[in-house]
Design an enzyme around this catalytic site. Structure first.
Site, PDB file in Angstrom:
ATOM      1  CG  LEU A  45       0.586 -12.261  -2.468  1.00 37.30           C
ATOM      2  CD1 LEU A  45       1.785 -13.040  -1.697  1.00 37.30           C
ATOM      3  CD2 LEU A  45      -0.662 -13.289  -2.535  1.00 37.30           C
ATOM      4  CB  SER A  46      -2.850  -7.391   0.506  1.00 39.57           C
ATOM      5  OG  SER A  46      -2.190  -8.113   1.614  1.00 39.57           O
ATOM      6  CD  GLU A  47       1.416  -4.096   1.885  1.00 41.00           C
ATOM      7  OE1 GLU A  47       1.824  -3.018   1.198  1.00 41.00           O
ATOM      8  OE2 GLU A  47       0.530  -4.106   2.466  1.00 41.00           O
ATOM      9  CB  THR A  48       5.682  -8.006  -2.015  1.00 42.47           C
ATOM     10  OG1 THR A  48       4.892  -8.746  -2.693  1.00 42.47           O
ATOM     11  CG2 THR A  48       7.225  -8.711  -2.108  1.00 42.47           C
ATOM     12  CB  ILE A  70       2.580   0.151   2.131  1.00 44.04           C
ATOM     13  CG1 ILE A  70       1.820  -0.386   0.952  1.00 44.04           C
ATOM     14  CG2 ILE A  70       1.764   0.282   3.250  1.00 44.04           C
ATOM     15  CD1 ILE A  70       0.853   0.777   0.534  1.00 44.04           C
TER      16      ILE A  70
END
Length: 268
Positions: A45-48, A70
């Site tokens: 996914l784009s972020e965890t 990030i």
């Protein structure tokens, strides 16, 4: 075998399969960075977001894309708060400590969650990289830069929605990402003050569906252009997302809705 709870949430939307999907993984102790990145890569996914409880209602949060850790992520913070408010319904406010951007608070406001971010302004630049202009394929009316991304401002939303960037060229701009934006006039019957899209091939993927963090820069820019401190924004990716933004001195309040998609268990 270690077992970890995992939740997947669609953020900045009230409908499943839209907005931006984020995984949320509460921890009782930090895993190594290699494991944190491996889980984010497996989730794809784009972020965890990873959460470690420091006190009641206070968590340390870290965000990983499938490529790297990030510094600042809005939609996964929104997703994390959504999960925590479900796990602890007695809470109405949460505090997240971070590595880079200080403490962030999130307040429950009905079915909207209001995140309190530091303002991260974008400033005009004298030299615009050729890779940015060539990579976007359409000349913006203004180019700015924040600590997170290049800002390419266009005259109308139709240009923003029609862009088909060359990601290999935009990747050369890393560690900065690229946001393109325009006033909302003429888009969706003019119900939004501004629209945007976000490209981050150097740090996460081609196009991020909805990017809460960049609105800490977009909202101040459009507030100055439009002469108002409360704005309604739309991120015009294929999935799309709605954000309410409000300026309060040097802070930007970014609000969104969220929907639970799944919950499960990671086995390590």
């Amino acid at each position: 075998m270690q077992k970890l709870a995992i939740y997947q949430v669609d953020a900045f939307t009230n409908q499943r399969f839209s907005g931006n999907a984020a995984a949320v993984v509460p921890l009782s102790a930090w895993l190594g960075d290699t494991e944190l990145l491996a889980i984010a890569q497996e989730n794809n996914l784009s972020e965890t977001a990873y959460l470690l409880e420091l006190a009641d209602g206070h968590y340390f949060i870290r965000w990983f894309s499938p490529i790297t850790e990030i510094d600042f992520c809005g939609h996964a913070t929104l997703a994390s708060a959504f999960v925590l408010f479900q796990l602890k319904p007695e809470l109405t406010e949460l505090r997240f400590s971070t590595k880079v951007v200080g403490d962030l608070t999130v307040k429950k406001q009905g079915d909207w969650l209001q995140m309190n971010f530091p303002e991260r302004p974008a400033l005009p630049v004298a030299d615009v990289p050729a890779a940015l202009l060539k990579g976007l394929g359409a000349t913006p009316v203004q180019v700015l830069q924040s600590e997170q991304a290049w800002f390419a401002v266009y005259q109308d939303a139709a240009t923003v929605t029609a862009l088909t960037p060359d990601m290999q060229l935009l990747k050369q701009l890393g560690p900065w990402d690229v946001v393109v934006t325009a006033p909302g006039t003429g888009f969706a019957e003019g119900q939004y003050d501004f629209v945007s899209r976000y490209f981050w091939p150097a740090n996460g993927g081609d196009e991020d569906p909805v990017t809460g963090s960049i609105h800490a820069g977009l909202a101040p820019y459009w507030a100055a252009q439009l002469g108002k401190t409360e704005l309604l924004a739309y991120q015009a990716s294929k999935r799309g997302g709605v954000l309410r933004c409000e300026l309060q001195q040097d802070r930007v309040l970014v609000s969104g809705q969220a929907v639970m998609y799944l919950q499960g268990q990671i086995q390590l």
